[in-house]
Scaffold this motif. Structure first.
Motif, mmCIF file in Angstrom:
data_model
loop_
_atom_site.group_PDB
_atom_site.id
_atom_site.type_symbol
_atom_site.label_atom_id
_atom_site.label_comp_id
_atom_site.label_asym_id
_atom_site.label_seq_id
_atom_site.Cartn_x
_atom_site.Cartn_y
_atom_site.Cartn_z
ATOM 1 N N ARG A 1 -29.154 -42.059 2.343
ATOM 2 C CA ARG A 1 -28.227 -43.168 2.061
ATOM 3 C C ARG A 1 -28.027 -43.315 0.546
ATOM 4 N NH1 ARG A 1 -29.012 -48.387 0.496
ATOM 5 N NH2 ARG A 1 -27.448 -49.924 1.154
ATOM 6 N N ASP A 2 -29.123 -43.246 -0.203
ATOM 7 C CA ASP A 2 -29.019 -43.371 -1.656
ATOM 8 C C ASP A 2 -28.173 -42.233 -2.234
ATOM 9 O OD1 ASP A 2 -30.547 -45.612 -1.459
ATOM 10 O OD2 ASP A 2 -32.418 -44.687 -2.177
ATOM 11 N N SER A 3 -28.402 -41.010 -1.740
ATOM 12 C CA SER A 3 -27.624 -39.870 -2.263
ATOM 13 C C SER A 3 -26.150 -40.047 -1.950
ATOM 14 C CB SER A 3 -28.059 -38.549 -1.636
ATOM 15 O OG SER A 3 -29.413 -38.452 -1.572
ATOM 16 N N ILE A 4 -25.878 -40.503 -0.728
ATOM 17 C CA ILE A 4 -24.477 -40.699 -0.340
ATOM 18 C C ILE A 4 -23.836 -41.756 -1.234
ATOM 19 C CG2 ILE A 4 -22.954 -41.557 1.488
ATOM 20 C CD1 ILE A 4 -24.980 -40.372 3.523
ATOM 21 N N LEU A 5 -24.571 -42.843 -1.448
ATOM 22 C CA LEU A 5 -23.997 -43.931 -2.245
ATOM 23 C C LEU A 5 -23.787 -43.514 -3.700
ATOM 24 C CD1 LEU A 5 -25.734 -47.136 -0.820
ATOM 25 C CD2 LEU A 5 -23.406 -46.290 -0.431
ATOM 26 N N GLN B 1 -19.066 -46.025 7.457
ATOM 27 C CA GLN B 1 -18.085 -46.346 6.420
ATOM 28 C C GLN B 1 -18.818 -46.790 5.156
ATOM 29 O OE1 GLN B 1 -14.665 -46.493 6.615
ATOM 30 N NE2 GLN B 1 -14.460 -46.019 8.812
ATOM 31 N N ILE B 2 -18.302 -46.329 4.003
ATOM 32 C CA ILE B 2 -18.771 -46.920 2.748
ATOM 33 C C ILE B 2 -18.065 -48.275 2.634
ATOM 34 C CG2 ILE B 2 -18.926 -46.648 0.244
ATOM 35 C CD1 ILE B 2 -20.226 -44.305 1.612
ATOM 36 N N VAL B 3 -18.855 -49.329 2.416
ATOM 37 C CA VAL B 3 -18.263 -50.668 2.317
ATOM 38 C C VAL B 3 -18.776 -51.367 1.077
ATOM 39 C CG1 VAL B 3 -18.090 -50.887 4.839
ATOM 40 C CG2 VAL B 3 -20.115 -51.779 3.655
ATOM 41 N N ASP B 4 -18.093 -52.423 0.720
ATOM 42 C CA ASP B 4 -18.592 -53.313 -0.328
ATOM 43 C C ASP B 4 -19.783 -54.083 0.216
ATOM 44 O OD1 ASP B 4 -17.309 -53.061 -2.707
ATOM 45 O OD2 ASP B 4 -15.601 -54.322 -2.102
ATOM 46 N N LEU B 5 -20.893 -54.049 -0.519
ATOM 47 C CA LEU B 5 -22.110 -54.698 -0.025
ATOM 48 C C LEU B 5 -21.850 -56.177 0.257
ATOM 49 C CD1 LEU B 5 -25.195 -54.421 0.458
ATOM 50 C CD2 LEU B 5 -25.528 -55.057 -1.918
ATOM 51 N N GLU C 1 -14.648 -38.647 4.709
ATOM 52 C CA GLU C 1 -13.873 -38.388 3.489
ATOM 53 C C GLU C 1 -14.837 -37.948 2.372
ATOM 54 O OE1 GLU C 1 -11.018 -37.821 2.783
ATOM 55 O OE2 GLU C 1 -10.834 -38.082 0.610
ATOM 56 N N LEU C 2 -15.966 -38.626 2.314
ATOM 57 C CA LEU C 2 -16.965 -38.247 1.313
ATOM 58 C C LEU C 2 -17.458 -36.828 1.609
ATOM 59 C CD1 LEU C 2 -19.643 -40.467 -0.218
ATOM 60 C CD2 LEU C 2 -20.416 -38.339 0.789
ATOM 61 N N GLY C 3 -17.632 -36.530 2.883
ATOM 62 C CA GLY C 3 -18.070 -35.193 3.272
ATOM 63 C C GLY C 3 -17.032 -34.156 2.885
ATOM 64 N N LEU D 1 -26.916 -33.971 -0.120
ATOM 65 C CA LEU D 1 -26.772 -34.689 1.147
ATOM 66 C C LEU D 1 -27.800 -34.214 2.188
ATOM 67 C CD1 LEU D 1 -22.920 -35.213 1.418
ATOM 68 C CD2 LEU D 1 -24.652 -36.508 0.171
ATOM 69 N N VAL D 2 -28.892 -33.686 1.699
ATOM 70 C CA VAL D 2 -30.036 -33.344 2.545
ATOM 71 C C VAL D 2 -31.274 -33.934 1.882
ATOM 72 C CG1 VAL D 2 -31.372 -31.512 3.639
ATOM 73 C CG2 VAL D 2 -28.965 -31.141 3.116
#
Ligand SMILES: Cc1cc2nc3c(=O)[nH]c(=O)nc-3n(C[C@H](O)[C@H](O)[C@H](O)COP(=O)(O)OP(=O)(O)OC[C@H]3O[C@@H](n4cnc5c(N)ncnc54)[C@H](O)[C@@H]3O)c2cc1C
Lengths: 277, 793
Positions: free
Chosen positions: B569-573, B593-597, B608-610, B628-629
Motif C-alpha cells: 500500500r505504501d509503495s502504491i501510494l 481506488q486511490i482516494v483522498d484520505l 490506471e496506476l498499474g 509493487l512487490v
C-alpha cells in the motif's frame, strides 16, 4: 484397496442368473444391492468372485398381499420396504426395522433379499424374519423351495441357501387384528449395526421374541416367550439372559450385551402395554 | 498508520468480517486438485507389503510370485532403499534424554508394528501393485511384542531396541513449590485415574504423495498432501542426498490434516526414494486400512493425578503422573515426546496455584507410532485438570462454576507465569466464564436438570476451562535443532490490472487459510478480497515458512500478510502521490481506488496506476521507486507461545439402563484474540468440538495383547457423526496479542482441547447422585454401566 473380481455378468432373468451361477464352477456370487458384498470386496475379504448381477431382474422386486400372506420380492430395496403402505399395515416390524438400518444412501441400494442372504448376525431383517415366522423362497437348478426362517439362518454370514440358488422372495403371515410388533435396539451411532436388538410380537396364540447381535445368528428366545405368555416379565428377562451367549468384541462385552437384551425386553414389553419405559 | 480495528465502519474493513472463501466454489464443484487427481506421463504406482505382526525379525523375502504379476515394474526391499536413503532419528536437543533408534523408509532387519512397510511394489496401476504386494512372501520370525504401556519398563518386559538399553523414550519431571507439604496439610485431597484412548485423525483425503525426479535438471518435485512443504523439502533433500534448492514440494488442495500430515512417514519417503531411483513419477495414495494402521496415532495416555484444596476451594497443589506409549519409533522430525511434554506444560493451566508436580513417561511399544494430532496434549491435560477440579468441588460441596471462579487467574493479573512455567501475555478466563454462564443460563439449566431427575432422567452439566498453545516461536522445535520454521513470510504484489497476488508460506488444508489471507491482504492494501489471489503450498514460489501446525496460520502467516500488504500500500501510494502530485500521506486506497484520505474522493483506479507503472514507466520521475512487490516476515519474539483461553459447557443425558449418552447441547466461549473471520473461527471451533466429542464418546483404536490392530475400518473405529452431534453455540471474548498489529492468536484447536473434559464432567454430574464416576475415555455405554455397577460378568 482395490477389489479383485473374477468377472461380472448382468442377469436378464432368474433363469439366466441360475445358468450363470451353474456355469461359474463355484466362483459365482450373486450381486444385489452391493452394500455388503462390494464393501467386502474392497477390503479384499472376498477375491476372485464371478459376479452375477441380479439387480435388474424386475420380477424379483415388489410387494404383494396374497390372501393372508405378504410377499416381498428379494430385490425390494430397504427404502422401498420402509415406505411401503402394505408392509406398514401387514408387517409393521419391517417398517420399524428400516429406520435402524444404515443410512439413506445404503438403504436406497441395499435389498431385503441381500440382507437375508448375507445373514449378518447383527442385522435387523433376519431377526424380523425369525420373529414374524417368515418363509424364504429360493430358486435353484432343480426348482423352487421354501425355507422356514428358523432353518434358514445357520451361522455368521451362513444360510441354508446353496451356492447355485437364488433367494427370490420372502413371505409371512399378515398381522392379525390387534397384533403388536415392536423393535428395540441400541447402536453406538444411528445407522450402526446394533449392539443388541430385539423384536417382540404379540399374537393371539402368544408372544414371539427374536434377538439379534447376541450370537452367530438371530435367536428365537422360546423360554422368554413362554414366560411372557405367563405374564411374568422378570422371568422372561431371566430366561432370555440364559438363552443367549453373546460374543465380546471391541464395541461391547458379552456381559454388557446380556444386560442390554434384558433392558430391551423390558422396554419392548412396556411399549407393548402402551406404557412409557 | 494503524488500523482502527474497533471501528467496523472503517474503509476496507474486511478483517473481522465473514467474507466468502475464495476456494469454496472450486471445491464444491469438484474442481479441486488433490494429489490423486494429478496424472503425470510415465507415472507408476507403489503399494506396500506391510508387516502383519507387531514384532518380528525379517528373514528371507520371496518376490517371485509378486514379480510375475502383470504390470509390475520393480520391487524394493528395505536393503535396496537403505542404499539410497539415509535413516532418520527423531530426537530434539531440548527434550533432554529423548532417544529413538534410526528408522528406514522400509524396515530392514526387524518389523516393529503391524502396518510397518517392508516391501515396496511398483507397478503400472495401483491394483497391480496391490495384487503383487499381496503375493510378497516374507519370512517373519516373530519376536515378543510389547503392547502395555504401564509395564513397558518392567524388568521382565522385553526391550524392543536392545541397543537403547530399555523401553524408555523420554521422561520429564517438573516440580514447582512444595507439593508434598501441600498435600499433607490440605483440607481435601482428591485423586483419580484417567485414561484417554488411542485416536487417529481420520482425514477425508488419505495421505497422498506423487514424486517426480527429473535427472536432467537434478530436481525432485513432490506433489504432497502436507501441512509443512518447506519442512518436507529439507527432509527429502537431506535423506536422499539432493541439494535443498533442488527439491520442490507442491501442496495443492488438501482434504483435511488435523496434524496427521505434518510428519515424516516411511512409505512417503520410500516413494520419493523410488522415484529418484527409477527416474519416473511414482504415486502413493494410502487406502483407509493403511490410514488406520500407519497414520500417526495419538492420545494413548494413562494418568494418575491428584489435587489438594483448602476449605474455600482454593487449589493448593496438583500432582500428575502421566504415561504414554508411542510405538516403536519417535516420529520424525517433531518427535513423539511433545504430547507428554505438553501434558506437563498444560495441566492446571487456567489456575493460579503454587505447588505443581507433573511427570510424563514416554515408552516404546509395538504399535503404530504416535505423534502430534490436533490440540496436542490439550484434551488430556484439560481432562485431568478439569476432572480433578470438578471432583474437588464435589468433595467439598461447592458449585463447579464457583470453584473455578475462585481459582482462575484474574483477568488483570497478566503477564503471569504459571507453575508449569508457561508465560501468559493476556487471558480472559473470568470474562469468558461470565459470558458462558449467561449464555447457557446456568440457573435455568440446573432447574431443568432437577426437573428431569424427578422424572427419572439423569442429566448433567459439565464445565471445562482451558488454555491453548498457539503461535509458537522457535522454542517449540527450532531450539531443539529441527529445521522447522517458526517464522513465516508473505509476498504481496500488484499486477497491471490492479489486482493483488499474495504468496504465503502458510498452507491451506481445508480450514480456510486462503480466505483469511485474502481478507487480511484486501484490508491491508485497500482492495476487495475477490481481487486478491492467494497462492500457498509451493516451496519454489512462496516465501519460506512453517506451514500449518500449532494454530499458527492466522497469527503468524496473517501478520506477515498484513505487513506485506501495508508495505505494498505504501509503495502504491508513493507512486500515486507522484502521479497525482499529492502527498502520499493524504491519499488512501479504498476498494481498488486511490482516494483522498479526508474526503474519500476518488482520484484514480489502481489499474490506471498499474498501466503507467508497467507500460509507461517513462512518464514517471526517474528516481521514483516503483516496487509493487513487497515481502514481509513475522516471528513472535516476546513470548514462546501465544496462549489463548476459553471455557466449554456440555449438557447431556445418560440412560442409566443402557449406558447411552445423548448430547443435548454444547457451548464454547473462547478468546483467540482478534477474530479475523467470525464464520471461519466458529466453524473451526465447531469442528474441533466434534473431534473432541469423538474422543469423549466414540474413538478408540483397539489392539490385542499381541499388538494386532483390531479396528482398522470406519465400521469399527467410530468417528462422531452428524446425527449424534448436539447444537453448538460459540461466542468470543477478544484479547488481541500485542506481539502483532493483527492481534490474532490461533483458533483451530480450542474446540478439541476442551470438549472431552466438558463431556466427562457432565456425565459425572449426571451420575453423581448414583455414586458413580467415569474417567476412562471414550465413555462407551458399557463403561458407564460398569461404573454404575450394573454389569455382572
Ligand atoms: C455402512 C453400512 C452400514 C450398514 N448398516 C446396517 C445395519 O445397521 N443393519 C443391517 O441390517 N444392514 C446394514 N448394512 C448392510 C446393508 O443392509 C446391506 O444392504 C445388506 O446387508 C445386503 O444387501 P445387498 O442387497 O446390498 O446385498 P449384496 O451386498 O449385493 O450381497 C450380500 C450377500 O448376499 C448375497 N445375495 C444378495 N442377494 C441375494 C439373493 N437374492 N440370493 C442369494 N444371495 C444373495 C450376495 O451374494 C452376497 O453374498 C450396512 C451396510 C453398510 C455399508
Amino acid at each position: 484397496m482395490k477389489a479383485s473380481a473374477g468377472g461380472y455378468a448382468r442377469a436378464e432373468s432368474v433363469r439366466h442368473a441360475l445358468d450363470l451361477l451353474a456355469g461359474s464352477e463355484g466362483q459365482g456370487r450373486v450381486l444385489a444391492g452391493g452394500q455388503s458384498l462390494v464393501a467386502a470386496m474392497n477390503m479384499r475379504l472376498s477375491v476372485g468372485d464371478l459376479l452375477v448381477d441380479i439387480s435388474k431382474i424386475s420380477e424379483l422386486s415388489g410387494v404383494a398381499v396374497e390372501g393372508d400372506i405378504l410377499r416381498i420380492g428379494a430385490l425390494t430395496r430397504h427404502a422401498q420396504v420402509g415406505a411401503d403402505a402394505q408392509i406398514k399395515t401387514h408387517a409393521p416390524l419391517l417398517t420399524a426395522a428400516v429406520s435402524h438400518i444404515a443410512h439413506a444412501a445404503i438403504r436406497n441400494r441395499g435389498t431385503i433379499g441381500g440382507a437375508l442372504a448375507h445373514a449378518d448376525p447383527a442385522a435387523e431383517f433376519p431377526a424380523c424374519a425369525l420373529a414374524l415366522g417368515a418363509t424364504m423362497h429360493a430358486e435353484g437348478p432343480s426348482g423352487t423351495r421354501g425355507i422356514a426362517a428358523d432353518e434358514f439362518f445357520e451361522d455368521v454370514f451362513t444360510t441354508s441357501l446353496s451356492e447355485d440358488e437364488i433367494l427370490t422372495s420372502i413371505t409371512m403371515p399378515i398381522a392379525e387384528q390387534g397384533e403388536v410388533q415392536i423393535l428395540e435396539e441400541v447402536a453406538r451411532r444411528s445407522g450402526d449395526y446394533a449392539l443388541v436388538g430385539l423384536c417382540l410380537i404379540k399374537r393371539a396364540v402368544g408372544h414371539r421374541i427374536a434377538v439379534f447381535s447376541v450370537g452367530p445368528r438371530p435367536i428365537l428366545a422360546t423360554n422368554a416367550m413362554a414366560a411372557l405368555d405367563q405374564g411374568d416379565v422378570d422371568a422372561a428377562v431371566e430366561a432370555l439372559s440364559n438363552e443367549i451367549d453373546p460374543p465380546s468384541d471391541t464395541q461391547a462385552s458379552s456381559a454388557y450385551r446380556r444386560h442390554l437384551a434384558g433392558v430391551l425386553l423390558r422396554r419392548a414389553v412396556c411399549r407393548m402395554k402402551g406404557e412409557t419405559a | 498508520m494503524t488500523i482502527p480495528f474497533n471501528n467496523p465502519d472503517r474503509p476496507n474493513s474486511y478483517i473481522g468480517r465473514t467474507v466468502p472463501r475464495p476456494n469454496a466454489t472450486k471445491l464444491v464443484q469438484g474442481r479441486g486438485r488433490y494429489v490423486d487427481d494429478i496424472v503425470l506421463p510415465r507415472m507408476l504406482h507403489v503399494a506396500f507389503s506391510r508387516s502383519p505382526v507387531a514384532h518380528a525379525k525379517i528373514g528371507a523375502i520371496d518376490l517371485d510370485e509378486a514379480k510375475a504379476v502383470k504390470g509390475v515394474v520393480r520391487i524394493f526391499t528395505g536393503a535396496d532403499l537403505a542404499e539410497v536413503c539415509t535413516p532418520w532419528v527423531a530426537v530434539l536437543a531440548h527434550l533432554k534424554g529423548l532417544k529413538s533408534p534410526p528408522e528406514h523408509p522400509l524396515a530392514v532387519d526387524r518389523a516393529c508394528w503391524v502396518g510397518e512397510p517392508v516391501v515396496a511394489v511398483v507397478a503400472n496401476t495401483r491394483a497391480a501393485a496391490e495384487e503383487a504386494a499381496s503375493l510378497v512372501v516374507v519370512d517373519y520370525e516373530e519376536l515378543p511384542a510389547v503392547t502395555d504401556t504401564m509395564t513397558a519398563l518392567d524388568k521382565d518386559t522385553p526391550v524392543i531396541h536392545p541397543e537403547l538399553g530399555d523401553n524408555l523414550a523420554f521422561r520429564r519431571l517438573h516440580e514447582e513449590g512444595d507439593v508434598d507439604a501441600a498435600f499433607k496439610t490440605a483440607h481435601k485431597v482428591v485423586s483419580a485415574h484417567f485414561r484417554t484412548a488411542r485416536h487417529t485423525g481420520v482425514t477425508l483425503e488419505p495421505r497422498s504423495i506423487l514424486v517426480d525426479w527429473n535427472p536432467a535438471e537434478g530436481q525432485m518435485t513432490a506433489y504432497h498432501a502436507t501441512q509443512a512443504p518447506h519442512m518436507m523439502q529439507t527432509v527429502f533433500a537431506k535423506h536422499l542426498d539432493i541439494p535443498e534448492s533442488r527439491v520442490r514440494v507442491i501442496c495443492g488442495d488438501v482434504g483435511g490434516s488435523y496434524g496427521i500430515k505434518v510428519h515424516v512417514y516411511p512409505d512417503e519417503v520410500a516413494t520419493a526414494a523410488i522415484a529418484k531411483v527409477m527416474g519416473r513419477p511414482v504415486k502413493f495414495i494410502a487406502d483407509r486400512l493403511e490410514s488406520f494402521s500407519t497414520d500417526i496415532h495419538a492420545r494413548d495416555h494413562e494418568i494418575e493425578a491428584k489435587i489438594a484444596v483448602d476449605v474455600d476451594g482454593k487449589i493448593l497443589a496438583i500432582d500428575v503422573d502421566d504415561w504414554t506409549g508411542i510405538g516403536p519409533y519417535s516420529v520424525y522430525p517433531r518427535t513423539s515426546a511433545i504430547e507428554g511434554n505438553q501434558v506437563v506444560n498444560l495441566c492446571g493451566g487456567p489456575y493460579d496455584f503454587a505447588n505443581y508436580r507433573a511427570q510424563t513417561t514416554v515408552v516404546f511399544q509395538n504399535k503404530t507410532p504416535t505423534c502430534q494430532y490436533r490440540a496436542v496434549g490439550h484434551p488430556i491435560a484439560v481432562a485431568i485438570t478439569e476432572g480433578l477440579v470438578d471432583m474437588a468441588a464435589a468433595a467439598i460441596g461447592m458449585d463447579p462454576v464457583e470453584i473455578r471462579r475462585r481459582n482462575m487467574y484474574a483477568d488483570d493479573a497478566y503477564p503471569v507465569t504459571s507453575p508449569a512455567k508457561m508465560k501468559f501475555e493476556g487471558l480472559s478466563h473470568h470474562a469468558s466464564m461470565d459470558k458462558l454462564i449467561e449464555m447457557i443460563d446456568y440457573d435455568a439449566l440446573r432447574a431443568d436438570q432437577a426437573e428431569a431427575r424427578k422424572q427419572g432422567k439423569y442429566r448433567g452439566i459439565g464445565i471445562a476451562s482451558f488454555i491453548e498453545l498457539t503461535n509458537p516461536s522457535p522454542f517449540m522445535y527450532g531450539i531443539g535443532g529441527a529445521r522447522i520454521s517458526a517464522q513465516d513470510g508473505c509476498t504481496v504484489r500488484m499486477d497491471p490490472d490492479g489486482s493483488v497476488v499474495a504468496l504465503s508460506g502458510v498452507t491451506e488444508q481445508g480450514q480456510g487459510t486462503e480466505a483469511m489471507l485474502s481478507q487480511v491482504v484486501a484490508e491491508g492494501v485497500g482492495v476487495k478480497p475477490s481481487n486478491v489471489r492467494v497462492i500457498t503450498g509451493d516451496t519454489q514460489v512462496t516465501p519460506y515458512g512453517g506451514g500449518t501446525w500449532a494454530s499458527r496460520g492466522a497469527g503468524i502467516g496473517g501478520e506477515a500478510a498484513l505487513q506485506a500488504a501495508r508495505a505494498l500500500r505504501d509503495s502504491i501510494l508513493e507512486v500515486a502521490a507522484a502521479m497525482l502530485q499529492a502527498e502520499a500521506g493524504k491519499l488512501d486506497i479504498r476498494d481498488g481506488q486511490i482516494v483522498d484520505l479526508e474526503s474519500g474522493e476518488e482520484r484514480m483506479p489502481l489499474e490506471e496506476l498499474g498501466r503507467i507503472v508497467y507500460f509507461r514507466g517513462d512518464t514517471l520521475p526517474k528516481d521514483l521507486p516503483r516496487e509493487l512487490v513487497q515481502t514481509r516476515h513475522f516471528i513472535t519474539m516476546d513470548y514462546p507461545f501465544a496462549f489463548t483461553n476459553g471455557v466449554q459447557a456440555s449438557y447431556l443425558e445418560v440412560d442409566t439402563d443402557t449406558g447411552v449418552v445423548t448430547l443435548l447441547k454444547h457451548w464454547c466461549v473462547e478468546d483467540c484474540g482478534r477474530v479475523i473471520n467470525p464464520q471461519l473461527v466458529d466453524e473451526q471451533i465447531r469442528g474441533g468440538i466434534v473431534q473432541g466429542l469423538g474422543g469423549a464418546l466414540y474413538e478408540e483404536i483397539h489392539y490385542d495383547e499381541d499388538g494386532q490392530l483390531l479396528n482398522g475400518s470406519m465400521a469399527d473405529y467410530l468417528v462422531p457423526m452428524a446425527a449424534e452431534m448436539p447444537d453448538m453455540v460459540v461466542a468470543h471474548v477478544e484479547t488481541p496479542t500485542k506481539e502483532s498489529e493483527l492481534g490474532a492468536k490461533g483458533a483451530g484447536e480450542a474446540g478439541t482441547a476442551g470438549a472431552p473434559a466438558a463431556v466427562m464432567n457432565a456425565i459425572n454430574d449426571a451420575l453423581r447422585p448414583l455414586g458413580a464416576q467415569v474417567a476412562a475415555m471414550p465413555f462407551t455405554p458399557e463403561r458407564i454401566l460398569r461404573a454404575l455397577g450394573k454389569i455382572n460378568d
